[in-house]
Write a protein that holds these residues in place. Structure first.
Motif: not given
Lengths: 304, 511
Positions: A43-65
């Motif tokens: 689970h920790a690996d998944r969390v780390a990768l999710t964060k590294a890919l920037g998929l943690n942020d809310p959708l609108y923030i991701q879209y803004f980036h």
């Protein structure tokens, strides 16, 4: 000129809307993280990768980036290939453009003579046959036609390569597969456009002044009948691109269509976004081109 | 008017011919001579970053370019490769003697520094996809140019398995430091029997024989790995003689391949075992062991194997199959099927009038996954278990899997590139199982924990074998069958798919 600029400006909101739709769709249909990691990842690996890919942020923030990077020409990094997405997409363009032009070439080679024949021999057996064939051509799904062509020409007759790319011979079967549906559509268009013109007064005039029938058809009728045909060709871009998705997959043709299918399967978001963006630009430009051509060929239509 | 049309027509023809030329480079399709081997796979190679792809078919290509310290032969036995010998110095240190006189494809000598560079890169960089499989390595110590010590955080019984699998190819440290990583990705070099020629993305990867290879002379002059995503096209290429081997051909095409007098179907077991994971969380119907046993007994695995896979799968009651450390062969080639007893068990469990549960399965991920799930649902239905079948596209499925949000049952099939029981049973350790199956058996837990760092391989294998007995009985996972890998092969080529799914060109010979 004003007309062109006005239309280009108008297409900006369309492009933005497309980026929003694609951006959301590719995110709500699945998560790339679990597809990328080994099945034994914790689970920790998944969390780390999710964060590294920037998929943690809310959708609108991701879209803004995403939009912010897009303005500077940065389409993001491919999750699968770990490279910039835009070069990956552009690298595949020549193959797809080659296929699209070849398909269009074949479509024109088939459809123009058949359309004319069908119109001048109206209601004959030939006309019924051509019209029937064009209905069939339009109705045949690409994947079925592709597989049948491989079966007949590559497996049984063994005169053409099954798939892949490299020589002009490799282009023939995929181009026929992709071109058939378009040929069917253009045949019908040429036929109706010719029929309309053959009833015009100036054709009657040409005939009554004793011109050879060939010249009447070629010089007076066909040229004018071609005006709607030329513009419809430019409008076929979406059909062609849609067709390459299936055709490239069947024939292992290394183009944009194959890349897009593969990228959607593994949720390679940046590549999907870059590819659809480029396709959207192509479609918008070709629509514009259709407009311009129409005005160029028929000077009666003025730029508004 | 006339001129306008002429100009348009001419420019159209011009564009066609120019764009035609753009891609018509001099690439010949298929095998052109008997020293060229053409292999068709369903997916393109991902990258030459050996630590960042986590993809079996990509590694299958890499194994021909990069060498491991230790490699597996056709029979999955470990053999010296870049290391000539190895010795356990203490529980956490293993010393490797390296082969002398080995050169990378650019002529640089291979030394201990390359080993340190490669393994420490993947062990330390958390962003690399294969990092979770190498995080166990603490340090690689260069003793001298041809000796290295690999030091692990914990006693590590599977270190040799670790350095002989995906992402263990040894990289050229000097070349990468001098030219940069991006240059390496475009011009990759290794020490292997074949060296890089070109990668035409989405189309093919071409390798040629490495004349300076340290081992026996490469058998082929040229290797071509073609990308052909569509199954029926891959088979058509084989039948028309343009490829020598077509990997992963579906059962529908086996007849066609065998009937052709130039080709045959080659089958052999893979590491992928299909199974149902069963939730035993308190409050679920499957928390009752009798219900779990009834589910197992109600499924006729043999019928599934015969009808869907044409017999190309092996029945099993364990995931640790032969070829892996710790395999329990008593549970292999075994299956249970007794629908009458299943009904009886359900009655005893208080479900004489039937019960309803959910089965989730991916669609399009594994061979015949959807069809298998449908058959299982109908078999369960016959003993009175009503199944609500939930078929999901793979990315959706894997998302639900990683968030541990399935209901009573889900169908899944794991591979195992580590060739070791620890990898196959890790999802049943209490901490991992929490939320997924919620499997708790202190005895199993103790055995799995003990075995994980047990450096005595005999007692370790026994611990794993015993754990598998307990698991077969407790049924947190109901194992179904081990899938075969099936390839279509030209008659004049001798090829058997390997258990680890790697494609070593020099294992493949002409008849």
């Amino acid at each position: 000129m004003n007309y062109l600029i006005k239309n280009l400006v108008k297409s900006v909101p369309v492009l933005i809307l497309i980026t929003i739709i694609v951006f959301i769709l590719v995110r709500i249909t699945g998560n790339p993280v679990s597809l990328m990691l080994p099945e034994t990842a914790t689970h920790a690996d998944r969390v780390a990768l999710t964060k590294a890919l920037g998929l943690n942020d809310p959708l609108y923030i991701q879209y803004f980036h995403y939009l912010r990077d897009l303005i500077t020409g940065n389409f993001g990094t491919s999750f699968r290939y770990h490279e910039s997405a835009l070069p990956i997409v552009l690298e595949r363009m020549p193959a797809t453009i080659t296929l699209a032009f070849a398909a269009m070439g074949i479509a024109l080679l088939i459809s123009i003579p058949l359309g004319i024949l069908s119109a001048i021999k109206r209601n004959s057996i030939l006309d019924v046959f051509i019209t029937g064939a064009s209905v069939l051509g339009k109705a045949m799904p690409n994947f079925w036609l592709g597989i049948m062509l491989i079966l007949v020409f590559a497996e049984i007759l063994n005169i053409l390569p099954v798939s892949g790319s490299g020589t002009p011979l490799h282009l023939i079967l995929p181009a026929i597969t992709l071109g058939t549906g378009i040929a069917a559509q253009i045949t019908r268009l040429v036929r109706s456009s010719m029929l309309e013109i053959l009833n015009m007064d100036y054709i009657r005039t040409a005939r009554s002044k004793g011109l050879v029938e060939f010249l009447v058809i070629y010089k007076h009728a066909f040229r004018n009948a071609l005006i709607p045909v030329v513009t419809i060709i430019a409008l076929q871009t979406p059909t062609l691109i849609g067709g390459t998705l299936v055709t490239e997959q069947i024939f292992a043709w290394p183009g944009l269509g194959q890349l897009l299918v593969e990228s959607v399967n593994v949720r390679d978001m940046a590549v999907v976004q870059a590819a659809t963006f480029i396709i959207a630009i192509f479609v918008i430009l070709s629509n514009l081109l259709a407009d311009v051509l129409y005005r160029y060929l028929d000077p009666r239509i003025k730029y508004q | 008017m006339k001129n306008k049309f002429f100009v348009l027509l001419l420019s159209f023809i011009l564009i066609i011919s120019i764009s035609g030329c753009a891609t018509n480079q001099s690439k010949l399709g298929g095998s052109t001579d008997d020293k060229t081997l053409t292999i068709a796979q369903g997916a393109d190679m991902v990258s030459f970053d050996i630590h960042n792809h986590n993809n079996t078919s990509t590694e299958a290509i890499h194994t021909n370019m990069f060498d491991y310290l230790v490699k597996r032969d056709k029979n999955m036995q470990l053999q010296p490769d870049l290391a000539t010998s190895w010795k356990q110095i203490n529980d956490k240190t293993m010393r490797f003697k390296l082969r002398k006189g080995v050169k990378f494809h650019n002529g640089d000598p291979f030394t201990a520094n390359d080993v340190k560079f490669t393994l420490e890169r993947v062990a330390k960089d958390g962003k690399l996809l294969d990092h979770p499989n190498y995080v166990q390595i603490k340090e690689v110590k260069v003793v001298d140019d041809y000796t290295v010590d690999i030091i692990t955080n914990q006693p590590e019984p599977v270190l040799l398995n670790r350095v002989s699998r995906i992402a263990s190819g040894i990289l050229p440290s000097k070349y990468i430091k001098e030219k940069g990583w991006d240059y390496f990705l475009k011009h990759p070099i290794g020490t292997g029997p074949y060296q890089f020629v070109e990668w035409n993305k989405g189309d093919r990867i071409v390798l040629k024989a490495n004349k300076n290879y340290f081992g026996s002379k490469p058998k082929w002059n040229k290797l071509i790995f073609r990308v052909i995503p569509e199954d029926s096209t891959r088979v058509a290429e084989l039948l028309s003689g343009d490829v020598d081997i077509a990997m992963n051909v579906p059962p529908e095409d086996w007849d066609r391949i065998n009937k052709n007098d130039q080709t045959y179907v080659a089958k052999s077991p893979s590491q992928r075992v299909m199974m149902l994971e069963v939730r035993q969380t308190k409050g679920t119907v499957t928390a009752n062991p009798k219900v779990r046993e009834a589910i197992d007994l109600a499924i006729d695995k043999k019928t599934i194997v015969d009808s869907l896979f044409d017999g190309a799968a092996t029945l099993t009651r364990t995931r640790v199959t032969p070829g892996n450390n710790g395999a329990n062969e008593d549970l292999y080639k075994k299956t249970l099927y007794d629908p009458e007893k299943a009904k009886q068990l359900l009655k005893e469990a208080g479900y004489g009038n039937g019960l309803t549960l959910h089965l989730s399965a991916p669609s399009g991920r594994y061979l015949k996954d959807k069809e298998s799930a449908e058959l299982i649902a109908s078999m369960l239905g016959k003993v009175g278990i009503k199944v609500k079948l939930d078929l999901l596209e793979w990315s959706r499925f894997s998302e639900k899997y990683s968030s541990k949000s399935f209901n009573e049952l889900f169908l899944i099939g794991f591979g195992n590139s580590m060739m070791d029981a620890s990898n196959s049973l890790t999802n049943l350790k209490q901490a991992e199982a929490k939320g997924e199956t919620d499997y708790v058996n202190p005895k199993t837990q103790r055995l799995l924990e003990k075995a994980e760092h047990n450096m005595n391989s005999d007692s370790r294998n026994k611990e794993y074998a015993e754990a598998q007995e307990l698991i077969a009985n407790d049924r947190p996972n109901i194992y179904l069958y081990q899938l075969d890998q099936v390839a279509g092969v030209k008659k004049n080529i001798k090829f058997t798919p390997r258990l680890d799914e790697m494609i070593y060109a020099d294992d493949i010979t002409t008849k």
